[in-house]
Scaffold this motif. Sequence first.
Motif, PDB file in Angstrom:
ATOM      1  N   ALA A 452       0.819  -1.213   0.000  1.00 26.86           N
ATOM      2  CA  ALA A 452       0.000   0.000   0.000  1.00 26.86           C
ATOM      3  C   ALA A 452       0.855   1.267   0.000  1.00 26.86           C
ATOM      4  O   ALA A 452       0.395   2.331  -0.392  1.00 26.86           O
ATOM      5  CB  ALA A 452      -0.934   0.009   1.207  1.00 26.86           C
ATOM      6  N   GLY A 453       2.110   1.156   0.465  1.00 28.86           N
ATOM      7  CA  GLY A 453       2.968   2.325   0.531  1.00 28.86           C
ATOM      8  C   GLY A 453       2.911   3.045   1.854  1.00 28.86           C
ATOM      9  O   GLY A 453       3.554   4.088   2.025  1.00 28.86           O
ATOM     10  N   TYR A 454       2.187   2.516   2.820  1.00 30.90           N
ATOM     11  CA  TYR A 454       2.134   3.109   4.159  1.00 30.90           C
ATOM     12  C   TYR A 454       1.901   1.977   5.154  1.00 30.90           C
ATOM     13  O   TYR A 454       1.954   0.804   4.799  1.00 30.90           O
ATOM     14  CB  TYR A 454       1.051   4.186   4.266  1.00 30.90           C
ATOM     15  N   ASN A 455       1.687   2.318   6.421  1.00 33.46           N
ATOM     16  CA  ASN A 455       1.587   1.308   7.498  1.00 33.46           C
ATOM     17  C   ASN A 455       2.897   0.522   7.622  1.00 33.46           C
ATOM     18  O   ASN A 455       2.892  -0.683   7.868  1.00 33.46           O
ATOM     19  CB  ASN A 455       0.443   0.327   7.252  1.00 33.46           C
ATOM     20  N   ASN A 456       4.025   1.201   7.456  1.00 28.78           N
ATOM     21  CA  ASN A 456       5.286   0.477   7.551  1.00 28.78           C
ATOM     22  C   ASN A 456       5.806   0.446   8.983  1.00 28.78           C
ATOM     23  O   ASN A 456       5.156   0.940   9.909  1.00 28.78           O
ATOM     24  CB  ASN A 456       6.321   1.048   6.577  1.00 28.78           C
ATOM     25  N   GLU A 457       6.989  -0.128   9.164  1.00 28.00           N
ATOM     26  CA  GLU A 457       7.574  -0.292  10.487  1.00 28.00           C
ATOM     27  C   GLU A 457       9.054   0.059  10.444  1.00 28.00           C
ATOM     28  O   GLU A 457       9.674   0.052   9.390  1.00 28.00           O
ATOM     29  CB  GLU A 457       7.458  -1.743  10.973  1.00 28.00           C
ATOM     30  N   ILE A 458       9.615   0.331  11.610  1.00 29.01           N
ATOM     31  CA  ILE A 458      11.058   0.359  11.798  1.00 29.01           C
ATOM     32  C   ILE A 458      11.422  -0.892  12.589  1.00 29.01           C
ATOM     33  O   ILE A 458      10.815  -1.192  13.623  1.00 29.01           O
ATOM     34  CB  ILE A 458      11.516   1.601  12.581  1.00 29.01           C
ATOM     35  N   VAL A 459      12.405  -1.635  12.075  1.00 27.08           N
ATOM     36  CA  VAL A 459      12.880  -2.835  12.755  1.00 27.08           C
ATOM     37  C   VAL A 459      14.326  -2.615  13.161  1.00 27.08           C
ATOM     38  O   VAL A 459      15.155  -2.197  12.336  1.00 27.08           O
ATOM     39  CB  VAL A 459      12.763  -4.082  11.855  1.00 27.08           C
ATOM     40  N   ALA A 460      14.641  -2.882  14.432  1.00 25.20           N
ATOM     41  CA  ALA A 460      16.002  -2.744  14.947  1.00 25.20           C
ATOM     42  C   ALA A 460      16.636  -4.123  15.049  1.00 25.20           C
ATOM     43  O   ALA A 460      16.039  -5.045  15.624  1.00 25.20           O
ATOM     44  CB  ALA A 460      15.983  -2.063  16.313  1.00 25.20           C
ATOM     45  N   ALA A 474       4.474   2.379  12.258  1.00 21.88           N
ATOM     46  CA  ALA A 474       4.272   3.814  12.052  1.00 21.88           C
ATOM     47  C   ALA A 474       2.877   4.246  12.475  1.00 21.88           C
ATOM     48  O   ALA A 474       2.671   5.389  12.884  1.00 21.88           O
ATOM     49  CB  ALA A 474       4.513   4.175  10.594  1.00 21.88           C
ATOM     50  N   GLY A 475       1.912   3.343  12.372  1.00 19.23           N
ATOM     51  CA  GLY A 475       0.532   3.687  12.689  1.00 19.23           C
ATOM     52  C   GLY A 475      -0.335   3.662  11.451  1.00 19.23           C
ATOM     53  O   GLY A 475       0.164   3.580  10.323  1.00 19.23           O
ATOM     54  N   GLU A 476      -1.615   3.739  11.639  1.00 22.32           N
ATOM     55  CA  GLU A 476      -2.552   3.602  10.531  1.00 22.32           C
ATOM     56  C   GLU A 476      -2.322   4.657   9.458  1.00 22.32           C
ATOM     57  O   GLU A 476      -2.360   5.863   9.727  1.00 22.32           O
ATOM     58  CB  GLU A 476      -3.990   3.693  11.047  1.00 22.32           C
ATOM     59  N   ARG A 494       7.885  10.885  10.564  1.00 22.31           N
ATOM     60  CA  ARG A 494       6.678  10.095  10.376  1.00 22.31           C
ATOM     61  C   ARG A 494       5.606  10.959   9.714  1.00 22.31           C
ATOM     62  O   ARG A 494       5.280  12.043  10.199  1.00 22.31           O
ATOM     63  CB  ARG A 494       6.154   9.533  11.704  1.00 22.31           C
ATOM     64  N   THR A 495       5.078  10.480   8.596  1.00 21.51           N
ATOM     65  CA  THR A 495       4.051  11.232   7.877  1.00 21.51           C
ATOM     66  C   THR A 495       2.745  11.224   8.642  1.00 21.51           C
ATOM     67  O   THR A 495       2.524  10.394   9.539  1.00 21.51           O
ATOM     68  CB  THR A 495       3.814  10.622   6.492  1.00 21.51           C
ATOM     69  N   GLY A 496       1.856  12.124   8.262  1.00 24.72           N
ATOM     70  CA  GLY A 496       0.502  12.079   8.803  1.00 24.72           C
ATOM     71  C   GLY A 496      -0.252  10.886   8.247  1.00 24.72           C
ATOM     72  O   GLY A 496       0.160  10.258   7.272  1.00 24.72           O
ATOM     73  N   GLY A 497      -1.389  10.564   8.873  1.00 25.62           N
ATOM     74  CA  GLY A 497      -2.145   9.388   8.475  1.00 25.62           C
ATOM     75  C   GLY A 497      -3.091   9.599   7.317  1.00 25.62           C
ATOM     76  O   GLY A 497      -3.656   8.645   6.787  1.00 25.62           O
ATOM     77  N   LYS A 498      -3.281  10.833   6.903  1.00 20.05           N
ATOM     78  CA  LYS A 498      -4.152  11.123   5.771  1.00 20.05           C
ATOM     79  C   LYS A 498      -3.685  12.419   5.124  1.00 20.05           C
ATOM     80  O   LYS A 498      -2.838  13.140   5.668  1.00 20.05           O
ATOM     81  CB  LYS A 498      -5.612  11.229   6.205  1.00 20.05           C
ATOM     82  N   ARG A 499      -4.254  12.699   3.963  1.00 16.78           N
ATOM     83  CA  ARG A 499      -3.841  13.895   3.235  1.00 16.78           C
ATOM     84  C   ARG A 499      -4.033  15.134   4.098  1.00 16.78           C
ATOM     85  O   ARG A 499      -5.034  15.298   4.784  1.00 16.78           O
ATOM     86  CB  ARG A 499      -4.642  14.032   1.939  1.00 16.78           C
ATOM     87  N   GLY A 503       2.993  15.872   9.698  1.00 20.25           N
ATOM     88  CA  GLY A 503       3.863  14.819  10.182  1.00 20.25           C
ATOM     89  C   GLY A 503       4.549  15.234  11.469  1.00 20.25           C
ATOM     90  O   GLY A 503       4.228  16.255  12.079  1.00 20.25           O
ATOM     91  N   GLU A 504       5.550  14.432  11.877  1.00 23.35           N
ATOM     92  CA  GLU A 504       6.280  14.725  13.100  1.00 23.35           C
ATOM     93  C   GLU A 504       7.653  14.062  13.049  1.00 23.35           C
ATOM     94  O   GLU A 504       7.890  13.141  12.267  1.00 23.35           O
ATOM     95  CB  GLU A 504       5.499  14.244  14.323  1.00 23.35           C
ATOM     96  N   VAL A 505       8.553  14.553  13.876  1.00 23.59           N
ATOM     97  CA  VAL A 505       9.876  13.960  14.026  1.00 23.59           C
ATOM     98  C   VAL A 505       9.917  13.262  15.375  1.00 23.59           C
ATOM     99  O   VAL A 505       9.578  13.853  16.401  1.00 23.59           O
ATOM    100  CB  VAL A 505      10.977  15.028  13.928  1.00 23.59           C
ATOM    101  N   LEU A 506      10.335  11.992  15.358  1.00 17.33           N
ATOM    102  CA  LEU A 506      10.341  11.160  16.558  1.00 17.33           C
ATOM    103  C   LEU A 506      11.733  10.606  16.814  1.00 17.33           C
ATOM    104  O   LEU A 506      12.550  10.499  15.901  1.00 17.33           O
ATOM    105  CB  LEU A 506       9.367   9.989  16.419  1.00 17.33           C
ATOM    106  N   ALA A 507      11.977  10.207  18.058  1.00 16.84           N
ATOM    107  CA  ALA A 507      13.196   9.498  18.424  1.00 16.84           C
ATOM    108  C   ALA A 507      12.811   8.116  18.926  1.00 16.84           C
ATOM    109  O   ALA A 507      11.940   7.978  19.787  1.00 16.84           O
ATOM    110  CB  ALA A 507      13.964  10.260  19.498  1.00 16.84           C
ATOM    111  N   LEU A 508      13.453   7.084  18.362  1.00 19.77           N
ATOM    112  CA  LEU A 508      13.250   5.701  18.777  1.00 19.77           C
ATOM    113  C   LEU A 508      14.530   5.218  19.448  1.00 19.77           C
ATOM    114  O   LEU A 508      15.592   5.167  18.818  1.00 19.77           O
ATOM    115  CB  LEU A 508      12.915   4.812  17.578  1.00 19.77           C
ATOM    116  N   ALA A 509      14.459   4.866  20.729  1.00 20.23           N
ATOM    117  CA  ALA A 509      15.643   4.454  21.471  1.00 20.23           C
ATOM    118  C   ALA A 509      16.116   3.082  21.017  1.00 20.23           C
ATOM    119  O   ALA A 509      15.308   2.208  20.686  1.00 20.23           O
ATOM    120  CB  ALA A 509      15.350   4.450  22.968  1.00 20.23           C
TER     121      ALA A 509
END
Length: 571
Positions: A452-460, A474-476, A494-499, A503-509
């Motif tokens: 779909a091009g969205y609903n992805n994840e970050i994997v460590a 990432a979220g819906e 992280r992009t917004g969930g709809k048009r 978006g926002e900038v996040l930190a993942l530990a």
Amino acid sequence: MTEPPQPPNQPPTPSGYGHLPGPPQPGYGYPPQGANPYAQQPPAGQQPPPPPQPPTAPMQPAVPHPPTSPQGYAFPQTAPMPVTGGPAGPGAGRRKAAILIAAAVAGVLVLGTGGYFVLAGDERETPKPPVAQGSAPADAKPSASPSVDQGDGTGGGRTEQTDLNAERKPGEDKVLWLKTAKLQGPGAGIPTKGQWVVGDTVVKTIDKALYGYAVTDGKEKWKLDVKTEICGLTDQMTGDGKTVLVVRDGEGSSADCNQMKLIDLKAGKEGWTKPIIKENVFDGGGGSVAPTLTGDTVAINRMAGSSAYRISTGDKLFSNSGPTGCQPTSYAAGNGKMLGFATCMDADKTQEVQDADPVTGKTTWSYKLPKGYIVKGVYSVSPIVLDVGVLEFGGKGRGILSLTADGKKRASMQAEGSFEMNCGNSSSDDLQGCGNSTVDGDTLYLRTTTEAGYNNEIVAFDLGTGKAKWRTPAGENKNFFPIKAANGQLVVYRTGGKRDEPGEVLALAAAGGAPKTLLKMPSGPAAKVEGTFISFSPALRAFEDGRYFTSVTNLTAEGKKDERLLMVFGK
């Protein structure tokens, strides 16, 4: 993980060199020989339906400025400085490949000790080649200025001005400024692939020039005209804010990409200019090159070979280093280290990974890949993390390997999912397409891709074991884009969930846990403009000192509308 038994009819592995003997075996992180038993997935898409308009906005054209520094300006020689950043991120025409980490277990995608990587998809954009003519952009302010997006934020050119922060909600941060440009160029457009943030200045390349803007308000601090097309750059810098560009030696299709220039990104001044020395009869030509920096060394990768030069003086250090018959044709550099990649002159044309002294090119160890495999991307030089795939065009076998500092295999990454490789970069010269966005300490961060091009994840991933430490969705309808891995965390956009949702900038530990919000973009017209930097061009992203910078890598340069070039958010 123990090494597999030595395959038959292969020479023994030299002691202490960490060679992979012969064809890959199960459990080694590579696919078996023969046809791929898994069907390809459709290529990964992008954010939900983008706005129909191109990323443009009305503004007044700027008056071109004369160069601020004469060609041949010489910087005083300095001691080697640490290098920051990584080679430039993906630009127009980048190849978006993904790997499917899989094993056949009841139809589920799982990777165990006998699993392997399989190429899952290949999406190609239609690029606009980097041919350029144009002038400078005008100064911009966050509001009440002709250079800020006007009207409804879609670039339609309505006459009333729009304050991009007008509909900002409580808890949201703001647009600091937006830079736009109205340029006239050839049908192929104008390249704008360079972006560096150094101190109080953000630097952007536009056509044949570099522009320095104040990070606080976007006012132009300097312009540096390099006269001819920029055909090679890296987003790496020395500790004192210098980088090396490569430009053509003239105009027209016959001009060679062979002139190195030292650029002081803080001052906007040009240092030495020296030619790339031809190493063989095939060296040179009109193709692009890829510089890579570490300490006081810049290696210049190109189609017919590579060589290294001293950053402080431009003097040549070495070329054609390494053992006879296995001399590197390209290098990757960073964190005070350098790796060489050599296609050996044996019957199988196997590739070796070698360490290389940044000053002499001397090699102390090598790691031989299985027959038919090459390094297609370098996630990190120290620690060593490699994207390995089959040489055959369209081949589907791939793996991500970590090596020890002395060239022995540590682990193959193992997890469920489809992952973008080398951050979508397909250039054979630019092995470090991810820059510094994927590895920090002993952790590798990869973003998944979806149909779909969205609903992805970050994997460590743990580089010692190859196993996934954690994964964060990432979220819906949202999408993660890594920006920088440093100081025990991954900074992501992280992009917004709809048009038109900001978006926002996040930190993942690195240790996991809930994401921490670093910056929340504003709602309203700002969100519409923000979305165009996702939809219409491969975007460059940076987060420095609490500010988020995003810019495009190409302008259509049709001269009809002002195009959005660079947008900056902050507190």
